[in-house]
Structure formats: C-alpha cells, structure tokens
Motif scaffolding. Structure first.
Motif, PDB file in Angstrom:
ATOM      1  N   VAL A   1      53.762  13.024  19.980  1.00  0.00           N
ATOM      2  CA  VAL A   1      52.995  12.808  18.275  1.00  0.00           C
ATOM      3  C   VAL A   1      52.917  14.438  18.208  1.00  0.00           C
ATOM      4  CG1 VAL A   1      51.095  12.185  16.961  1.00  0.00           C
ATOM      5  CG2 VAL A   1      52.465  10.547  18.287  1.00  0.00           C
ATOM      6  N   THR A   2      51.758  14.533  19.108  1.00  0.00           N
ATOM      7  CA  THR A   2      51.207  16.606  19.910  1.00  0.00           C
ATOM      8  C   THR A   2      51.917  17.433  19.349  1.00  0.00           C
ATOM      9  OG1 THR A   2      49.210  15.657  20.973  1.00  0.00           O
ATOM     10  CG2 THR A   2      50.447  17.902  20.798  1.00  0.00           C
ATOM     11  N   PRO A   3      53.969  17.491  19.567  1.00  0.00           N
ATOM     12  CA  PRO A   3      54.370  18.307  19.194  1.00  0.00           C
ATOM     13  C   PRO A   3      54.988  18.439  18.095  1.00  0.00           C
ATOM     14  CG  PRO A   3      55.141  16.946  21.345  1.00  0.00           C
ATOM     15  CD  PRO A   3      54.073  16.808  21.224  1.00  0.00           C
TER      16      PRO A   3
ATOM     17  N   SER B   1      44.412   8.396  20.666  1.00  0.00           N
ATOM     18  CA  SER B   1      44.771   7.396  19.063  1.00  0.00           C
ATOM     19  C   SER B   1      46.139   6.800  19.950  1.00  0.00           C
ATOM     20  CB  SER B   1      44.658   7.727  17.575  1.00  0.00           C
ATOM     21  OG  SER B   1      46.102   8.938  17.999  1.00  0.00           O
ATOM     22  N   SER B   2      46.380   7.782  20.343  1.00  0.00           N
ATOM     23  CA  SER B   2      48.007   6.441  21.251  1.00  0.00           C
ATOM     24  C   SER B   2      47.722   6.067  22.234  1.00  0.00           C
ATOM     25  CB  SER B   2      49.335   7.689  21.311  1.00  0.00           C
ATOM     26  OG  SER B   2      49.750   8.630  20.217  1.00  0.00           O
TER      27      SER B   2
ATOM     28  N   LEU C   1      42.881  18.256  17.455  1.00  0.00           N
ATOM     29  CA  LEU C   1      44.688  17.690  17.350  1.00  0.00           C
ATOM     30  C   LEU C   1      45.166  17.319  18.389  1.00  0.00           C
ATOM     31  CD1 LEU C   1      47.134  17.143  15.475  1.00  0.00           C
ATOM     32  CD2 LEU C   1      48.108  19.352  15.609  1.00  0.00           C
ATOM     33  N   VAL C   2      45.023  18.040  19.572  1.00  0.00           N
ATOM     34  CA  VAL C   2      45.646  17.880  20.916  1.00  0.00           C
ATOM     35  C   VAL C   2      44.693  15.847  21.472  1.00  0.00           C
ATOM     36  CG1 VAL C   2      46.206  17.693  23.392  1.00  0.00           C
ATOM     37  CG2 VAL C   2      46.393  19.666  21.393  1.00  0.00           C
ATOM     38  N   ARG C   3      43.760  16.270  21.101  1.00  0.00           N
ATOM     39  CA  ARG C   3      42.852  14.621  21.628  1.00  0.00           C
ATOM     40  C   ARG C   3      43.037  13.849  20.574  1.00  0.00           C
ATOM     41  NH1 ARG C   3      38.292  17.124  21.889  1.00  0.00           N
ATOM     42  NH2 ARG C   3      37.784  17.111  19.548  1.00  0.00           N
ATOM     43  N   ALA C   4      43.059  13.663  19.527  1.00  0.00           N
ATOM     44  CA  ALA C   4      43.349  12.783  18.645  1.00  0.00           C
ATOM     45  C   ALA C   4      44.422  11.711  19.191  1.00  0.00           C
ATOM     46  CB  ALA C   4      43.277  13.197  16.961  1.00  0.00           C
TER      47      ALA C   4
END
Length: 276
Positions: free
Chosen positions: A156-158, A192-193, A185-188
């Motif tokens: 999701v992050t990349p 969340s995943s 963004l990275v943390r979310a």
C-alpha cells in the motif's frame, strides 16, 4: 483455576477490577515506551532504513512492479527517482516526527505483549473451556497484525507514494512534502492494514458472543465487498489497480472469517447437544 482462585475472582469489586486494569495498562505502556526509546536511539535504522526506504527507486516493490510492467510491454513503475522532496517547515518538525515515529514503532513491536496484558486481564473472567478454545489467540492475532503491517508497508505504501508523489495538476506546482505528511502516510498505510488484517479475530469474537453468524456473513457478502472497496479507496491512491491489489487479501480474509464463524457455531451446537 482452583475453586479458591475462582471465588477470589468473583469477590473482586469494581474498584479492584479497575486497579487490575490500571496495572495491565501501566505494564503495556511501559513495554511500548521501552521499545520506543530504543527506536529513538537508533533513528538511522528507523528513518533511513525503514521510513524513507519506499521513497527509493530501488525499493523491492518498485523493482517487482517494473519487471511485471515490462513483461506486458509497459514502463510503469520504472524510474530512477521519485519527483518530490521531503522537507521540514517548522522548528520542531523533525523532533516531533522523531518522537511520534518512535512511539509508533514501539506500539508495533510491542503489540504481542500489549495483547498478552489484555488477555491476562480478560481471561480470568472466562470459563476453563473458553480459555482452552481461545488458546493461541496472542500468537494468531500478532501474526495477522504483523502480516497486515508488512502488507501495508510493502504494497500500500509504495503504491500511495508513487501515485501521490508524482501527481501534478500543473508543471508550475512542485511537490515538496512536509516530513509529517510523508511519515503520516507511511504510518497510516501500515497501521490501517495491520488493523484490517485482524478481521478473522474480530469475527471469531463476534460469533462467540452471538452477534454474528455464518448465514449473516454470507447474506451480506455483497455489502461487505462494497465496504472493502471503500476501505481500499481510503487507504490507497485513487486508481483501480491499487484498490484491487488491496481489496483481494481483505476479501480472502472475509471468506476465511466465514469459515471461522461456521466452525465456532458448529462447536457451540455440539456442546449444546452434548448437554441435552
């Protein structure tokens, strides 16, 4: 649990339970703070090795997606550098990012111990057979959480960074992101995943207390699919490919949850039949 211990549990007052909960929370917080302190000290590993790694064109996901795209004659995800820079525009920006990132790392790494403390607080109120049936709860819940975090970080992050980092409404507008925005963004994506991957555990608990049945899950499967797609749209870039990539494992988890719910109901019916 012996009869003496069982009676002691029954005699605990509301304030006693609050006191017990307080110590479980203190120990959980202490574990998070301890790991967070280590993360704070080793900031080079946390930031350069983990947080900012998805910004590197050599990130494994980009390489894999590039090779996959080239195999079908496309050049998507094949780049040498992402077209944006990360900056800090406030005096305490980098220090705040350091603190909160360390706390997040502390929570993720200490998650199994936090679950253990939660289980120690809840388990005395369960029957012996309920405790036996829930054996392995900490291991399975932690495993699902870590798989979810890894999925969020490597998938999701990349996808999110590549899309949002290269998106422009005009060549006149440069992408210069604040450090808190990038780390957020990275943390979310990761957290969340991780939480979404706990779906089988949540369904297990809801089935045990009678709020969910396999029939209910099958009946509303279509609605669940819509909810999954909405969640995928929230935590991923607004493109169909990314949403599908995220939605597939969540749909698989939902189907597994139906099987788990069915197994729980079967076991409960078997116990009722044996008592009759």
């Amino acid at each position: 649990m012996t009869a003496k211990n069982a009676n002691a549990e029954k005699e605990m007052s509301f304030l006693d339970h609050l006191e017990e909960l307080r110590w479980h929370l203190i120990r959980s917080t202490g574990a998070v703070v301890l790991v967070a302190t280590l993360a704070f000290v080793f900031k080079g590993i946390i930031f350069d090795g983990i947080i900012f790694w998805p910004k590197d064109a050599a990130f494994p996901t980009y390489k894999l997606l590039c090779k996959s795209a080239q195999a079908i004659g496309l050049d998507s995800f094949c780049f040498t550098e992402l077209p944006f820079v990360i900056q800090s525009r406030t005096m305490a920006g980098q220090f705040s990012a350091h603190i909160w990132t360390s706390i997040t790392a502390g929570f993720i790494v200490a998650f199994p111990y936090v679950l253990y403390e939660f289980w120690k607080f809840v388990s005395p109120g369960l029957h012996v057979n309920e405790r036996k049936s829930a054996r392995g709860f900490i291991f399975i819940a932690s495993l699902l959480f870590f798989i979810g975090v890894l999925f969020g970080y490597f998938i999701v992050t990349p996808l999110s960074i590549n899309f949002l980092g290269s998106y422009q409404v005009s060549a006149e507008v440069l992408n210069e992101f604040d450090i808190s925005s990038f780390i957020g963004l990275v943390r979310a994506c990761a957290l969340s995943s991780g939480i979404i991957f706990e779906l089988p555990i949540i369904i297990y608990i809801l089935t045990k207390i009678g709020l969910v049945t396999p029939e209910f899950l099958r009946k509303y499967r279509k609605f669940a699919l819509v909810i999954v797609l909405i969640l995928s749209a929230i935590i991923t870039p607004p493109d169909i490919a990314s949403q599908v990539i995220v939605a597939i494992p969540v749909i698989i988890l939902y189907e597994i949850s139906i099987y788990i719910s069915k197994a729980v109901v079967k076991r409960q019916n078997r116990k009722l039949a044996s008592k009759a």
